[in-house]
Design a protein around this motif. Structure first.
Motif, short mmCIF file in Angstrom:
data_model
loop_
_atom_site.label_atom_id
_atom_site.label_comp_id
_atom_site.label_asym_id
_atom_site.label_seq_id
_atom_site.Cartn_x
_atom_site.Cartn_y
_atom_site.Cartn_z
N ALA A 3 -3.21 10.38 1.44
CA ALA A 3 -3.41 11.13 2.68
C ALA A 3 -3.56 10.19 3.87
CB ALA A 3 -4.66 12.01 2.55
N LEU A 4 -4.23 9.08 3.67
CA LEU A 4 -4.39 8.11 4.75
C LEU A 4 -3.05 7.48 5.11
CD1 LEU A 4 -6.48 6.65 6.56
CD2 LEU A 4 -6.63 4.89 4.78
N GLU A 5 -2.26 7.11 4.10
CA GLU A 5 -0.95 6.51 4.34
C GLU A 5 -0.05 7.45 5.14
OE1 GLU A 5 0.29 3.47 3.62
OE2 GLU A 5 -1.65 2.82 2.80
N MET A 6 -0.25 8.76 4.95
CA MET A 6 0.61 9.74 5.62
C MET A 6 -0.04 10.37 6.85
SD MET A 6 2.82 11.39 2.56
CE MET A 6 4.16 11.50 3.74
N GLY A 7 -1.16 9.79 7.28
CA GLY A 7 -1.80 10.25 8.51
C GLY A 7 -2.46 11.61 8.42
N ARG A 8 -2.86 12.02 7.22
CA ARG A 8 -3.46 13.34 7.07
C ARG A 8 -4.99 13.31 7.11
NH1 ARG A 8 1.29 14.07 7.90
NH2 ARG A 8 2.46 15.91 7.23
N ILE A 9 -5.58 12.15 6.97
CA ILE A 9 -7.03 12.02 7.12
C ILE A 9 -7.30 10.81 8.00
CG2 ILE A 9 -7.57 13.07 4.88
CD1 ILE A 9 -8.11 10.26 3.79
N SER A 10 -8.50 10.76 8.55
CA SER A 10 -8.87 9.63 9.41
C SER A 10 -9.35 8.46 8.56
CB SER A 10 -9.98 10.04 10.38
OG SER A 10 -11.18 10.27 9.67
N ARG A 11 -9.36 7.29 9.17
CA ARG A 11 -9.86 6.11 8.46
C ARG A 11 -11.36 6.24 8.20
NH1 ARG A 11 -6.99 1.42 10.67
NH2 ARG A 11 -5.41 2.36 9.33
N ASN B 50 0.83 -1.21 0.00
CA ASN B 50 0.00 0.00 0.00
C ASN B 50 0.87 1.25 0.00
OD1 ASN B 50 -2.47 -1.33 0.00
ND2 ASN B 50 -2.73 -1.24 2.22
N ALA B 51 1.90 1.24 0.81
CA ALA B 51 2.80 2.40 0.91
C ALA B 51 3.54 2.62 -0.41
CB ALA B 51 3.80 2.19 2.05
N ILE B 52 3.98 1.53 -1.04
CA ILE B 52 4.69 1.64 -2.32
C ILE B 52 3.75 2.18 -3.40
CG2 ILE B 52 5.83 0.33 -4.17
CD1 ILE B 52 6.76 -1.65 -1.96
N ALA B 53 2.51 1.64 -3.44
CA ALA B 53 1.53 2.07 -4.45
C ALA B 53 1.24 3.57 -4.31
CB ALA B 53 0.24 1.26 -4.30
N ALA B 54 1.04 4.02 -3.09
CA ALA B 54 0.77 5.44 -2.87
C ALA B 54 1.95 6.29 -3.33
CB ALA B 54 0.49 5.69 -1.38
N GLU B 55 3.16 5.82 -3.07
CA GLU B 55 4.37 6.55 -3.47
C GLU B 55 4.53 6.58 -4.99
OE1 GLU B 55 7.61 8.95 -2.69
OE2 GLU B 55 6.18 8.16 -1.23
N VAL B 56 4.15 5.50 -5.66
CA VAL B 56 4.22 5.47 -7.12
C VAL B 56 3.32 6.53 -7.73
CG1 VAL B 56 3.57 4.12 -9.18
CG2 VAL B 56 4.90 3.03 -7.35
N LEU B 57 2.12 6.66 -7.19
CA LEU B 57 1.11 7.54 -7.78
C LEU B 57 1.27 8.99 -7.37
CD1 LEU B 57 -1.88 5.08 -7.37
CD2 LEU B 57 -0.68 5.65 -9.49
N ILE B 58 1.63 9.24 -6.12
CA ILE B 58 1.92 10.61 -5.66
C ILE B 58 3.10 10.55 -4.69
CG2 ILE B 58 1.02 12.76 -4.70
CD1 ILE B 58 -1.74 11.77 -4.96
N PRO B 59 4.29 10.90 -5.15
CA PRO B 59 5.45 10.89 -4.24
C PRO B 59 5.17 11.71 -2.99
CG PRO B 59 6.16 11.16 -6.51
CD PRO B 59 4.66 11.26 -6.52
N SER B 60 5.62 11.19 -1.86
CA SER B 60 5.31 11.82 -0.56
C SER B 60 5.77 13.27 -0.48
CB SER B 60 5.95 10.99 0.56
OG SER B 60 7.34 10.82 0.34
N GLU B 61 6.93 13.55 -1.02
CA GLU B 61 7.45 14.92 -0.95
C GLU B 61 6.53 15.90 -1.67
OE1 GLU B 61 11.54 17.41 -2.09
OE2 GLU B 61 11.49 15.22 -2.26
N LYS B 62 6.07 15.51 -2.85
CA LYS B 62 5.17 16.37 -3.62
C LYS B 62 3.82 16.49 -2.92
CE LYS B 62 3.04 16.93 -8.16
NZ LYS B 62 2.95 16.43 -9.56
N PHE B 63 3.33 15.39 -2.41
CA PHE B 63 2.02 15.41 -1.74
C PHE B 63 2.03 16.35 -0.54
CE2 PHE B 63 -0.49 13.89 1.84
CZ PHE B 63 -1.77 13.97 1.32
#
Length: 389
Positions: free
Chosen positions: A309-317, A263-276
């Protein structure tokens, strides 16, 4: 009593015989179609439903029961249900209310595995070199950012290209076509084969992957919300880079370390964490405003942004679950008809695999009958598909 039937056909003289079948067997058979014993009994006869659930059926009713349940007629006469089939892949699913894998999943897996094995054998006979990215990080202690960058690099996908896509379908098509160009078979289907009466269930699984150095294959459950397809694809790509085969649900609440990491890899592929993070922190306001700001600057779907956002703790489940529910319901209410057969045909069978098999048939390397068997259709459709390309 002597029974004489062939391939489910029963002699007319026996059609009114009353059979005493095991309710346990009937419940098992009904479950194979995702129905209850009572539901199938009512389909056969509302008036006799209670009698049927006790296992008292005429032969004609037993034949109907077999067809509704989708099990061989002879199975209804077993003393006890057959042993559960062993799972063909690792089960990474961690749904809150796990649904047992049905015969529709197994039929789908068997079909994909048949195609994948055939293709693998053909490539090996042609002495095609194995793919070096399969399992590239199987024994390495790497983080999600490193693996995601390698996936992007291998597939030649940049931020600019992702932002240039007009919608989620276009982004999925871009990712799928790049994956297939690199040797990965991508199948997406919402039904079993070409059988429109056998819809798959997203409650069972959202995708599965077969990691293989010659012919890796990914299956995407097309019943899921279209905005989620690209995340499922990126998630399964991560499994290939880790050298893992398995069945996935992509649950954000997964306790399985393989699923969490993918899940973490997929999120990073689609929107790199730094850019997000730069975009998320660039605007003040509530979560909805931040979500829309990120979406307008990345062009990926709201679903993908929510996963990031969920992977990075910015929104709730809870926020994520409610959003996914809205997207899924919207997709269900939208016209999801199959459309033109020849447009969906290569998506169901992997465009790469479909083009390959069709080309072999046109060149006389295999018969059109064999091509039809491989693509779950008749030989004439194979010829028509080629003519329309």
């Amino acid at each position: 009593m002597t029974w004489c039937y062939t391939f489910g056909n029963v002699h007319s003289s026996q059609m009114m015989e009353t059979l005493k079948l095991s309710p346990e067997i009937l419940e098992w058979a009904a479950d194979q179609s995702g129905s209850t014993l009572e539901e199938i009994a009512r389909k056969i006869s509302n008036r006799r439903a209670a009698v049927i659930t006790r296992g008292e059926l005429t032969t004609a009713e037993a034949v109907k029961f077999s067809k509704f349940a989708g099990v061989p007629f002879g199975y209804l006469f077993l003393d006890s249900p057959p042993d559960h089939r062993k799972l063909p892949l690792a089960d990474f699913r961690t749904l809150v209310e796990p649904v047992p894998l049905s015969k529709d999943f197994y039929a789908t897996f068997d079909d994909i595995e048949f195609k994948q094995n055939w293709y693998r054998t053909y490539l090996q006979n042609e002495q095609v070199a194995p793919l070096d990215f399969v399992g590239r990080f199987a024994s390495k202690q790497s983080n999600a950012i490193v693996i995601a960058k390698d996936i992007r690099h291998t597939l030649s996908i940049s931020d600019d290209e992702i932002q240039a896509q007009k919608n989620a379908d276009a982004l999925y098509s871009l990712m799928a076509s790049r994956a297939e160009a690199n040797g990965i078979l991508i199948f997406k289907n919402g039904i079993v084969g070409n059988n429109t009466r056998r819809a798959l269930s997203v409650k069972e699984f959202r995708g599965f992957v077969i990691s293989d150095r010659y012919a890796p294959a990914i299956f995407i459950n097309g019943v899921d919300a279209p905005t989620a397809w690209v995340f499922t694809l990126a998630h399964e790509l991560a499994h290939i880079w880790l050298g893992e085969s398995g069945i996935s649900d992509m649950s954000p609440s997964s306790e399985d370390k393989h699923e969490r990491f993918c899940n973490a890899i997929a999120a990073e592929v689609l929107i790199p964490s730094e850019k997000f993070l730069a975009l998320w922190d660039a605007v003040d306001g509530d979560v909805d405003r931040k979500m829309e700001f990120v979406r307008s600057h990345t062009k990926v779907s709201t679903y993908v942004i929510a996963r990031r956002a969920l992977e990075m703790g910015r929104i709730s489940r809870d926020y994520y679950n409610q959003l996914y529910k809205r997207l899924y319901e919207a997709a269900r209410n939208k016209d999801r008809s199959g459309g033109n057969f020849y447009n969906t045909f290569p998506l169901r069978n992997s465009k790469k695999f479909t083009d390959f098999v069709t080309s072999l048939a046109i060149r006389g390397k295999i018969s059109f009958r064999e091509a039809g068997n491989l693509l779950n259709t008749n030989p004439n459709n194979v010829m028509t598909f080629h003519a329309q390309q």
